[in-house]
Enzyme design. Structure first.
Site, PDB file in Angstrom:
ATOM      1  CG  ASP A 368      -6.995  -0.173   5.668  1.00 21.85           C
ATOM      2  OD1 ASP A 368      -6.235  -1.045   6.477  1.00 21.85           O
ATOM      3  OD2 ASP A 368      -7.262  -0.259   4.630  1.00 21.85           O
ATOM      4  CB  THR A 518      -0.911   0.380   6.044  1.00 22.55           C
ATOM      5  OG1 THR A 518      -0.684  -0.821   4.221  1.00 22.55           O
ATOM      6  CG2 THR A 518       1.094   0.218   5.710  1.00 22.55           C
TER       7      THR A 518
END
Length: 680
Positions: A368, A518
């Protein structure tokens, strides 16, 4: 909803959690302790010495004659019986439990071996056999007790990290009362109490600094060796050390709610969980039981048919002893325990052993972006000034933003403070969705995004060239206006962690591909990916869709490790083959991840990979040795080479079995020397 600066960034994620995964297993030494086995060993050894000394066979081997006296012939039977009842009790109880559980294994094999030896010895004493066997029974039980003590002692050492965690908290704390302090037990602290932590002292509970500043040694929690500077409003964790200055801390978590308690729970849970390799070892031990019983039956039959009943008994006992899966039973648990404790000492909290075991097979690590590869906080990365005076432009912007609580405002103020003093401002006004403005030295100064420029129809002129590059890489751009004329612009970006570059490079060196996911715009994501050398980018992904992106990678044949900050990544962490929560801070009990990194350093992922590979190698080496040893030794114990004069007495079989255990234990201990920072 847009921020008051009208930037194009994704909104912050929301928190989500998954249900906990529980793994339980039954320990064969439940209720036992290393001290108990050591005491039994010494007593059995002391009682075995006279039994062996008065043995006719031993006397013949070593060419001496023991003194005889009335009743000397009963020394071996009496002491041998005491050794069997006293020293053999743990094995007999363990055998009974395995029978009741219908899970035959090591304890049942040992119980069978010493029971056969005892019955044969008693039968000899009463003249039913011509077989002098008490010394072998005594030696067998004594060596078995020593082996079990070694096993439990080794595992106990491996669990030392967990015990060390429990010792980090001070027994007492200095509670601030009416301007002074009062020493109280740590257990009596309550939320909102204020405690004084002196230089060199340990923080007694999780809390927030309300007065003072200090360098805090957090190595026992995060694995980070360098002290971290903490000031007012910063959070501190129980068990950490204020190295240089006194601080006052307002307690916000005590007892089981503290970070340290959470770490203890995770380490304990990991040591109680069962891995795939452990299941394999348990099955192998069960198979070995049936092999041993079948081999013993064949041994009895063959030796009896050729008319050597005494040898049938001796060979059968030797087979049962040599088949004891002692080393096999130690091969996996010890490796996993050492792996778990080593991980904990490096700030890697293994909640699920299977996750650690699987990490070696991962071929793509999905990070992430925000809060994992980046710091999750903006910083000023560029300043452009019409007149070339960048310090003045930054100072004007900071003066206007001083009264704003927006994260971008705090980043601007911080950057300006590093360059010098900030002018005073008055008449602060927030313009929703456009920006902010205030009076600075008699001049009206405004700071805002594209919406502000469009509303006031301002010509941005010479700063356009700089802002074009910033926008291309996805930076947030804010303009600085004086009396509605553009005097400069600022670029703000989510700062990439320095450790992220090293983590990506080292994963590549280990042959692992790196991807990033993302919710940010693609140009922002691709700029970060290009900077870090990331192989694949998944951009503009909504939080609720992250788990499906992980599933898509898996459908392409990848084994995926998902690395997230635990905020909105719970479904993705649960979906991945290995879920790793990074930068957990005080929230260490992230149940959706199998592994939790206590620090924010993504290089911990590399250490997890290294530890997984090293642990697997040790498991395979130990299993190969333990299983191979039994395969080769059982025929020898049965007397397959007796025709060539090669025989294996039961006591010698016990010595070899214990030697195998020592080899496995020593090999597992080599895990402590593995460099988790290496790349190959």
């Amino acid at each position: 909803m847009r921020t008051h600066h009208d930037t194009d960034e994704a909104p912050p994620a929301t928190s989500d959690r998954d249900a906990p995964h529980e793994h339980q297993g039954r320990a064969k030494h439940e209720g036992h302790s290393p001290e108990m086995f050591l005491d039994l060993f010494w007593w059995s050894l002391a009682l075995s010495i006279p039994v062996i000394y008065f043995s006719d066979m031993v006397q013949e081997w070593f060419g001496y004659t023991a003194p005889t006296f009335p009743g000397s012939e009963w020394i071996a039977p009496i002491l041998g019986t005491v050794i069997f009842v006293y020293g053999g009790t743990p094995f007999l109880k363990g055998s009974t439990q395995e029978i009741q559980d219908r899970q035959p294994g090591m304890m049942l094999l040992i119980g069978m071996a010493i029971s056969v030896a005892f019955v044969a010895s008693a039968a000899t004493t009463f003249g039913w056999f011509d077989l002098e066997f008490w010394w072998e029974l005594a030696g067998l039980i004594t060596i078995m007790l020593l082996g079990h003590w070694m096993e439990m002692h080794s595992i106990g050492r491996a669990r030392g990290a967990l015990a060390a965690l429990a010792e980090l908290l001070p027994d007492e704390a200095e509670l601030v009362v009416d301007g002074g302090t009062e020493t109280v037990p740590t257990t009596e602290l309550a939320v909102d109490d204020v405690v004084l932590v002196r230089p060199g002292g340990r923080v007694p509970a999780d809390g927030v600094i309300v007065d003072g500043a200090a360098e805090i040694d957090e190595s026992m929690v995060t694995g980070e060796s360098r002290p971290v500077a903490k000031t007012a409003d910063d959070h501190v964790v129980a068990g950490t050390v204020a190295t240089d200055s006194a601080i006052r801390v307002r307690v916000d978590a005590v007892g089981d709610d503290t970070t340290l308690a959470g770490i203890e729970r995770l380490v304990a849970q990991a040591q109680a969980s069962r891995s795939r390799a452990q299941v394999l070892a348990d099955r192998a031990a069960a198979v070995l039981f049936y092999v041993a019983v079948a081999s013993a039956a064949v041994t009895v039959l063959v030796w009896s048919l050729i008319g050597q009943v005494d040898q049938a008994v001796v060979r059968t006992v030797a087979v049962l002893v040599i088949a004891c899966p002692h080393a096999l039973g130690l091969a996996i648990p010890l490796v996993i325990s050492i792996s778990t404790s080593r991980a904990a000492s490096h700030g890697i909290l293994v909640k699920d052993r299977l996750a650690l075991e699987t990490m070696r097979t991962v071929d793509i690590v999905l990070f992430d972006k925000t809060g994992t590869l980046t710091k999750g906080a903006h910083t000023v990365t560029g300043v452009a000034a019409v007149d070339g005076d960048e310090t003045r432009v930054l100072g004007l912007a900071a003066a206007v933003e001083t009264d704003s609580e927006h994260p971008l405002a705090r980043a601007i103020v911080k950057a300006a403070e590093e360059r010098g003093s900030i002018p005073a401002a008055s008449g602060f006004t927030s313009m929703s969705g456009r920006g902010v403005e205030a009076d600075v030295d008699g001049t009206r100064v405004a700071v805002g995004g594209p919406a502000l420029i469009s509303e006031r129809d301002v010509d941005t002129g010479t700063v356009d060239e700089a802002t074009a590059d910033w926008k291309q890489r996805g930076a947030a751009v804010l303009y600085v206006l004086t009396e509605d004329e553009a005097v400069g612009a600022l670029a703000l970006e989510d700062e990439i962690r320095d450790e992220s570059r090293q983590a990506v490079d080292r994963l590549h060196q280990l042959g692992v591909r790196v991807a990033m996911i993302t919710g940010d715009a693609r140009q922002v994501a691709e700029a970060v990916a290009e900077d870090l050398g990331i192989d694949e980018v998944l951009a503009e992904v909504l939080p609720e869709d992250k788990h499906s992106e992980v599933a898509a990678l898996q459908e392409r044949g990848n084994r995926v490790a998902m690395v997230g900050d635990g905020v909105n990544d719970a479904p993705a962490l649960a979906q991945a083959d290995v879920g790793i929560a990074i930068g957990a801070g005080t929230d260490v009990a992230i149940e959706s991840a199998g592994i939790v990194l206590a620090s924010d350093d993504p290089q911990g992922v590399v250490a997890v990979r290294r530890l997984s590979q090293a642990g697997y190698r040790k498991m395979i080496q130990n299993l190969a040795w333990a299983a191979g040893y039994n395969v080769l030794a059982i025929p020898l114990a049965a007397g397959a080479l007796a025709w060539a004069g090669v025989v294996l007495p039961p006591a010698a079989a016990a010595v070899l079995m214990s030697a195998s255990t020592v080899i496995v234990a020593a090999n597992a201990q080599l895990l402590r020397r593995v460099d988790l920072a290496a790349t190959s």
